[in-house]
Design an enzyme around this catalytic site. Sequence first.
Site, PDB file in Angstrom:
ATOM      1  N   GLY A 156      27.306  14.869  18.154  1.00 36.57           N
ATOM      2  CA  GLY A 156      27.464  15.406  19.147  1.00 36.57           C
ATOM      3  C   GLY A 156      26.618  16.981  18.969  1.00 36.57           C
ATOM      4  O   GLY A 156      25.323  16.450  18.718  1.00 36.57           O
ATOM      5  N   CYS A 157      26.573  17.124  20.104  1.00 41.35           N
ATOM      6  CA  CYS A 157      26.167  18.795  20.063  1.00 41.35           C
ATOM      7  C   CYS A 157      25.646  19.812  18.708  1.00 41.35           C
ATOM      8  O   CYS A 157      26.552  20.038  18.341  1.00 41.35           O
ATOM      9  CB  CYS A 157      26.581  19.248  21.133  1.00 41.35           C
ATOM     10  SG  CYS A 157      25.971  20.692  21.691  1.00 41.35           S
TER      11      CYS A 157
END
Length: 178
Positions: free
Chosen positions: A11-12
């Site tokens: 993810g981020c």
Amino acid sequence: MATEQTTLGGGCFWCLEAVFEQAKGIIKSVSGYTGGTIPLPTYRQVCGGHTGHAEVVQLTFDPEIISFEQLLGIFFAIHDPTTKDRQGADVGTQYRSAIFYQSNAQKTTAERVIQEMTRENVFDASIVTEVSPLSVFYLAEEYHQGYFRNNPTQPYCQMVVMPKVEKFFHKFGAGLAK
């Protein structure tokens, strides 16, 4: 001191970097991009979803203090490895779950850990984490480095990053937190 490196996508990159900065044995944690086809990608290009690159964090660690397997334990605890190309509201190949190994030992360990978690039904769905060799790592722009540390009151940091940091401390604090 002998060190190792590994590169993880979940993810981020702000989330991963923020958590791993808190772990014992992490010497350096930097955000960047890998796994795609465009040389020297920018954040805008990667966010567009057409580069093939994932947002990743590259970790330099002391294996005498924290093992690669322990890093994977943290990694799998703070993101959802069962959603293909997605973490929460972040959707696209740039947010895929991935382990970009830098040695055959890391590859073997990653595959074994995934097999064990699958056998033990750790998650309600199948693990879709990509296990691939690291080719080229591109450092993200300077303003992404230490993003959570430098912007703790930013709304995304409060709503998305902070809960992952808190989860790390709750689950691993006694043994693996600095």
